[in-house]
Design an enzyme around this catalytic site. Sequence first.
Site, PDB file in Angstrom:
ATOM      1  N   CYS A 148      42.068  98.339  56.335  1.00 14.01           N
ATOM      2  CA  CYS A 148      43.170  98.528  55.376  1.00 14.01           C
ATOM      3  C   CYS A 148      43.823  97.186  55.054  1.00 14.01           C
ATOM      4  O   CYS A 148      44.162  96.908  53.900  1.00 14.01           O
ATOM      5  CB  CYS A 148      44.219  99.472  55.956  1.00 14.01           C
ATOM      6  SG  CYS A 148      43.599 101.095  56.402  1.00 14.01           S
ATOM      7  N   ASP A 190      47.906  60.312  75.392  1.00 14.21           N
ATOM      8  CA  ASP A 190      48.848  59.202  75.356  1.00 14.21           C
ATOM      9  C   ASP A 190      49.356  59.002  76.791  1.00 14.21           C
ATOM     10  O   ASP A 190      49.228  59.907  77.628  1.00 14.21           O
ATOM     11  CB  ASP A 190      49.996  59.539  74.401  1.00 14.21           C
ATOM     12  CG  ASP A 190      51.090  58.497  74.420  1.00 14.21           C
ATOM     13  OD1 ASP A 190      50.755  57.305  74.356  1.00 14.21           O
ATOM     14  OD2 ASP A 190      52.270  58.878  74.519  1.00 14.21           O
TER      15      ASP A 190
END
Length: 717
Positions: free
Chosen positions: A27, A408
């Site tokens: 649907c 990092d």
Amino acid sequence: METGTRDVEDGSRAIRYRIEGMDCAGCARTLEAALSRLPGIRHANVSFAAGTLHLVVAKGCSAEQAVEDSIRKFGMVPAPLPAAPEAPAGGRPWWRTGKAMTVLGVGLMMAAAAVTSHAMPEISGWAYLAAAAGGLVPFARRAVALARAGSPFSIETLMSVAVLGALAIGAASEAAMVVLLFAIGEFLENAAAGSARAGITALADLIPRTALVEENDTTVETPAAMLRVGQTVLVRPGDRVPADGVIAEGHSQLDEAPVTGESVPVDKKPGDAVFAGSINRSGAIRVRVDRAAADNTIARIIHLVEEAQAGKAPIARFIDRFSAWYTPAAMAAAALVMAVPPLLAGADWNDWIYRGLSILLIACPCALVLSTPAAIASGIAAGARHGLLIKGGAALEAIGRTGIVAFDKTGTLTVGHPAVTDVVALEGTEAAVLSRAAGVESGSAHPLAQAIVEAARSRPMAIPPAREAKAMPGRGASAIVDGEWLAVVSPRHAVELGLMARETSARARTLEEDGKTVVVLVARDRTLGLIALRDEARGDARAGLAALKRLGIRSIMLTGDNQRTGEAIARTLGIEARAELTPEQKLAEVARLKADAPVAMVGDGINDAPALASASVGIAMGGGTDVALETADAALLRDRVTGVAELVALSRATLANIRENVAVALGLKAVFLIAALLGVTSLWMAILADTGATVIVTLNALRLLRFKPASALAIQT
């Protein structure tokens, strides 16, 4: 009707609805296709898992009424999606929903037909005919609406044709059973999807309804949704914090588990930030509100989770494309099965029509269409519960395929709170070097800059004012201090400027070999001093990197820090390192790594933004900040390195779940298809194949809601 509407860059408008009464994944797909064809709609995305609709409407176009009318034609109800989180009103109990009423009605008609078949066998066929026809009405009506909207090959169409065909050949009892099983399947599918959506409701429920606002020496109970930035609220022991803010007065321990997933209460003092939804465990505190209700952490998480669940992973988009031609192909195949044997071999028409109708029902793609979005939605919701915020199915899929994780250093593998350890004065006193360096850095948000400023403030010295402050990405910062141009730069940049004597370089190297980061205070023509800082590794960094290694993932550290400091930290953690990288060089390094395998970049979301964006997937160390929630593809709200491995484990579990779902959906269909061609499958068994597969797929996807990071890592490693 008012909806969550916002403008986008090209003047288009983004509109969001919640869709009530959306019964199945098919649907949702059909509604999306129909809305996409409306004038002025540039993009439509319907998520069955989240129960939401996201639209992009062309500039100057007013499409809301047409959109809402179209939604209602499909038997669904558009509801406003509020900008601020609020606990939804209690929904109707399951036994009063439309789906439950349909199941009950068809069930009662079937029961009446069964009783009639025993009491009055001569009219039992008519009783089953009435039950089948009555139960078929809502589905046939929806099939017609879908066909008018441009989707003639819907699941409802397949089922309606099969039931009408069964009635035409006199199989009324089986036709009625098909309708009943289809209704039960839709009801169970809708109920299961509601379980996945309940996570968002639970998030909204974290915000208390009211807050105690202190104004003019009085305390007034005020709706939390009405709080304004700058107001002060009293949070008593046991209360939930009603808004994002900063503690203005008081000390306490706050349980932030509902927001970040962190199980240990956190000590909070004046000046510390607090999240809406956190639980105050000890002393009374006064909190200054710094975010409106629509913009607090919970609101942003809800918004991002809803958008993520609405987004489609590449595998989901493939299944959507596959289903678009699969359904008409299945109808064509069923028609050939019905017609070819009787026409070419003189076989019995009724027998082969019956087999063709069975194939129609087996071909219903509910389970296949649902297999991926149900798993993606559950995976994203499970991650949010554990502080792993993933911004879409594509990101969730990419994380699981990562082969390299680039980290990092500062604020990611380290705690991000460096402290000054050494000051070396080459001109003047150590105090003068530190105070002047603090003047240059006073306007910077970089962790090293803040550490220098904090060190100066902790000593009895004044920080001179600075003018014309400028950042030099990857190199340092400069400013006019006491009428002289000064800069705080890396030793490498100081060498490039020709301002590092051999003896000074040797001093800096000695400090760096101890794992310290060194910055240099320079004037235009001379070096004034060195400042050394140390940033310790996060307590869980080694464990997080080890977990990634057990998952078969290579880890590497990319840092702008000097080579010796980078190597010292890397040795401590047992990780590869690339040091002295500018933002541009980090970008190039990520591109180089991507040639070997998909790369996940983990950073703080600010200085590493280019690398985060260029990686296969960007992961931000978060703590609920704007950057963590908005910059990267995923955010670790617990701020732990182990969260990266947890993300990978969750992604891999989700991808495995999808593979299981697809195998179940296609496997069951293959078995029943062969049985139908051999004539040993009844119509009700055929629809049970699809309904059963849909229920199995849904329940399997919901298993992901029980995801526990530690258990998942133990299993996958």
